[in-house]
Design an enzyme around this catalytic site. Structure first.
Site, mmCIF file in Angstrom:
data_model
loop_
_atom_site.group_PDB
_atom_site.id
_atom_site.type_symbol
_atom_site.label_atom_id
_atom_site.label_comp_id
_atom_site.label_asym_id
_atom_site.label_seq_id
_atom_site.Cartn_x
_atom_site.Cartn_y
_atom_site.Cartn_z
ATOM 1 N N GLU A 287 -32.929 -23.173 8.423
ATOM 2 C CA GLU A 287 -33.027 -24.644 8.415
ATOM 3 C C GLU A 287 -33.086 -25.087 6.957
ATOM 4 O O GLU A 287 -33.941 -24.629 6.205
ATOM 5 C CB GLU A 287 -34.250 -25.088 9.212
ATOM 6 C CG GLU A 287 -34.146 -24.732 10.688
ATOM 7 C CD GLU A 287 -32.801 -25.092 11.295
ATOM 8 O OE1 GLU A 287 -32.353 -26.237 11.132
ATOM 9 O OE2 GLU A 287 -32.168 -24.215 11.915
ATOM 10 N N CYS A 321 -37.689 -32.912 4.313
ATOM 11 C CA CYS A 321 -36.261 -32.706 4.558
ATOM 12 C C CYS A 321 -35.688 -33.907 5.297
ATOM 13 O O CYS A 321 -34.522 -34.224 5.200
ATOM 14 C CB CYS A 321 -36.053 -31.438 5.369
ATOM 15 S SG CYS A 321 -37.041 -31.426 6.867
HETATM 16 P P1 NAD Z 1 -36.684 -23.103 -1.402
HETATM 17 O O1 NAD Z 1 -35.354 -22.809 -0.825
HETATM 18 O O2 NAD Z 1 -36.807 -23.172 -2.862
HETATM 19 O O3 NAD Z 1 -37.751 -22.015 -0.915
HETATM 20 C C1 NAD Z 1 -37.975 -21.748 0.461
HETATM 21 C C2 NAD Z 1 -38.572 -20.365 0.592
HETATM 22 O O4 NAD Z 1 -37.606 -19.412 0.185
HETATM 23 C C3 NAD Z 1 -39.786 -20.134 -0.279
HETATM 24 O O5 NAD Z 1 -40.731 -19.371 0.446
HETATM 25 C C4 NAD Z 1 -39.224 -19.329 -1.428
HETATM 26 O O6 NAD Z 1 -40.184 -18.509 -2.044
HETATM 27 C C5 NAD Z 1 -38.196 -18.494 -0.710
HETATM 28 N N1 NAD Z 1 -37.132 -17.910 -1.545
HETATM 29 C C6 NAD Z 1 -36.652 -18.337 -2.721
HETATM 30 N N2 NAD Z 1 -35.656 -17.508 -3.141
HETATM 31 C C7 NAD Z 1 -35.512 -16.563 -2.194
HETATM 32 C C8 NAD Z 1 -34.659 -15.430 -2.036
HETATM 33 N N3 NAD Z 1 -33.739 -15.093 -2.934
HETATM 34 N N4 NAD Z 1 -34.791 -14.679 -0.928
HETATM 35 C C9 NAD Z 1 -35.691 -14.993 0.013
HETATM 36 N N5 NAD Z 1 -36.537 -16.037 -0.091
HETATM 37 C C10 NAD Z 1 -36.443 -16.813 -1.178
HETATM 38 O O7 NAD Z 1 -37.186 -24.460 -0.698
HETATM 39 P P2 NAD Z 1 -38.559 -25.220 -0.933
HETATM 40 O O8 NAD Z 1 -38.531 -25.863 -2.265
HETATM 41 O O9 NAD Z 1 -39.704 -24.347 -0.585
HETATM 42 O O10 NAD Z 1 -38.485 -26.327 0.203
HETATM 43 C C11 NAD Z 1 -37.770 -27.510 0.083
HETATM 44 C C12 NAD Z 1 -36.437 -27.410 0.780
HETATM 45 O O11 NAD Z 1 -36.644 -27.088 2.155
HETATM 46 C C13 NAD Z 1 -35.674 -28.719 0.790
HETATM 47 O O12 NAD Z 1 -34.319 -28.446 0.571
HETATM 48 C C14 NAD Z 1 -35.901 -29.248 2.199
HETATM 49 O O13 NAD Z 1 -34.915 -30.143 2.640
HETATM 50 C C15 NAD Z 1 -35.903 -27.978 2.980
HETATM 51 N N6 NAD Z 1 -36.585 -28.134 4.266
HETATM 52 C C16 NAD Z 1 -35.813 -28.130 5.390
HETATM 53 C C17 NAD Z 1 -36.405 -28.316 6.628
HETATM 54 C C18 NAD Z 1 -35.576 -28.321 7.886
HETATM 55 O O14 NAD Z 1 -36.143 -28.246 8.985
HETATM 56 N N7 NAD Z 1 -34.266 -28.414 7.796
HETATM 57 C C19 NAD Z 1 -37.784 -28.481 6.716
HETATM 58 C C20 NAD Z 1 -38.537 -28.463 5.544
HETATM 59 C C21 NAD Z 1 -37.924 -28.282 4.321
#
Ligand code: NAD
Length: 516
Positions: A287, A321
């Protein structure tokens, strides 16, 4: 005794003095524990590493909320291997027993509600009501998925075949990885993890480095609820290092991710690469981001529309999001809408989450710098009419910002900013408004303010988003009532909090026996 019907957990009213005094007391108690260190946990073993990860209070950036371990690649690998071992026992635990653990966990969260809220306010900068809504949603996920597994474990309907006894059952997948974001630091983490566990899988949970405390709290809750050790493994660490190891491991069966488009696509690609010794195609539930629009039609109640846009755009500093980052306004009401919008946003004061300001800090220095650089871009793409500045240097504070006269193809109209920045675009008519609303690569939420039923019907058919709302804000999806997930680059449309969600963590097995 049968399980009572699911209903959403009510959100606390902080105008009630009792609740106000409880949250303030919880904030003080939590603050007295700031700076404490927590282990990572693999199959019940508490492990400390040399490298540490600190979670910071975004309202007061010099303040360390908690200290966590930074897992190495070796530990990430060990976590997956231990999770596999435990899977072979956990998968045989009857669904009823698994559901019971979730119901018990929901009650523990209820008991610890103010404390969990207080940690969240301190760790990510939510105000009281935003934090409580997050915790209430976590309770909802536990209650809802507990009931869902009971439904899936019932006898499934099949067409009768003469001379055969047939049955279809849902079985778990294996050991998987859960990677949540920081913005719904409890709800999303609890939702993804509890869905994976209640369906009989074991989990390696890698919390976001901006909100590891929320992962630790859930670990404690599940331990108290009686979850056997090793079913949930708590492994904080660097996304790129530990995350990549967990995702690419040949024994990882599935990855449940919520986060940005960039990381989601990277995980999807990595998971698709077959590794030596890998027996399956990994399942990826991803997501991702959003660029959500609210259409304000000329036949709309403008007061309602302004209220909906402001709440959706600036609630939790626009870091949802589902946040409204574009208001697409019919030219006939454009000037009036902007005057009303400016006045309403002018009432939003910025300050520390602990003091419950409507607008708190953004989560981190990375977010702060990225949002400010988007504001600079926005100034060249439209007209800044409100905010646009950082405020105070104690925390990561940015004024709520409005940029008007933005063209549909401008960067601030197409790219996710994830902060308190609203772009306002002018539409010639309803057709044009729909065309603009569909012009990004995302498709998560959207809303339309209009009193015209024909336009509502058209939007239902043509506004291409996973969660579409009418005459209400585009944030605040409720478990059970508004299953949540988006189209296109917003992800796999998993519909968290809906009846299809648990299927993503299971596979169906059919057996057929010849009878005479
Ligand atoms: P992010 O993508 O930076 O991080 C998400 C998670 O991924 C974190 O736990 C991070 O440590 C991990 N991560 C980072 N690099 C990785 C890798 N190479 N391999 C595996 N894991 C890795 O996102 P964020 O800043 O934590 O959250 C904000 C984003 O999430 C926004 O884009 C928002 O729109 C989205 N979001 C989407 C939904 C939805 O339901 N669609 C809900 C909430 C947030």
């Amino acid at each position: 005794m049968s399980t009572p019907k699911f209903k959403n957990e009510p959100i606390l009213d902080f105008s009630d003095k009792k609740n106000l005094s409880k949250i303030q007391k919880a904030l003080e108690q939590v603050e007295s524990k700031f700076g404490q260190e927590y282990p990572l946990i693999i199959n019940g073993e508490k492990i400390h590493t040399d490298a540490k990860l600190k979670s910071i209070n975004p309202s007061k950036k010099g303040q360390v909320v908690s200290v966590f371990q930074k897992a190495t690649k070796e530990l990430a690998e060990k976590a997956i291997l231990e999770a596999i071992k435990v899977f072979n026992k956990w998968k045989n635990v009857p669904p009823k027993k698994r559901a019971k653990i979730l119901f018990k966990a929901a009650n523990i969260v209820r008991r610890r509600r103010f404390e969990i809220n207080a940690w969240m306010i301190s760790e990510v900068g939510k105000n009281y009501v935003e934090a409580d809504a997050d915790t209430a949603e976590a309770i909802d996920f536990l209650e809802f998925y507990g009931r869902e597994i009971l439904r899936y474990s019932k006898k499934q309907p099949l067409t009768k075949v003469k001379g055969e006894d047939n049955e279809l059952v849902y079985i778990p997948l294996g050991a998987g990885v859960v990677i949540p974001p920081w913005n719904f630091p409890f709800a999303i983490l609890v939702g993804m993890t509890s869905a994976a566990i209640v369906t009989g899988n074991t989990v390696v949970l890698k919390p976001s480095s901006d909100s590891p405390m929320m992962g630790w709290l859930f670990y404690e809750v599940m331990e108290e609820a009686g979850l056997p050790k090793g079913v949930l493994n708590f492994v904080p660490g660097s996304g790129s290092e530990v995350g990549d190891t967990l995702v690419s491991h040949p024994k990882t069966r599935f990855i449940a991710f919520t986060g940005s488009k960039e990381v989601g696509l990277h995980i999807n690609q990595l998971a698709a690469q077959h590794q030596p010794g890998q027996f399956w195609i990994k399942r990826v539930i991803a997501e991702m981001g959003g660029k959500d629009s609210i259409i304000v039609d000329d036949e709309a109640n403008l007061t309602d529309a302004v209220n909906g846009v402001v709440t959706s755009a600036f609630g939790f500093q626009g870091q949802k999001c589902s946040a409204c980052s574009r208001a697409i306004v019919n030219e006939k009401v454009y000037d009036k809408f902007i005057d009303m919008l400016k006045e309403k946003v002018g009432q939003l004061k910025v300050g520390p989450a602990k003091e419950n300001y409507p607008v708190g800090p953004v989560v981190s220095s990375n977010a702060y710098n990225s949002i400010l650089s988007y504001i600079e871009i926005g100034k060249t793409e439209g007209r800044l009419i409100y905010g646009g500045n950082p405020c105070g240097d104690e925390g990561f504070y940015i004024e709520p910002t409005i940029i008007i006269d933005v063209e549909p193809n401008a960067r601030i109209s197409l790219e996710e900013i994830f902060g308190p920045v609203l772009a306002v675009l002018k539409a010639k008519d309803f057709n044009h408004a729909l065309e603009i609303a569909n012009n990004t690569e995302f498709g998560l939420t959207g809303s339309v303010y209009t009193t015209n039923k024909k336009k509502i019907k058209r939007a239902k058919e043509e506004f291409y988003v996973g969660n579409l709302y009418f005459n209400r804000k585009c944030t605040g999806a409720l478990v059970g009532g508004h299953p949540f997930g988006g189209f296109n680059m917003s992800g796999t449309d998993s519909k968290a909090g809906g009846r299809d969600y648990l299927l993503l963590f299971m596979q169906a097995k059919l057996w057929s026996e010849k009878i005479n």
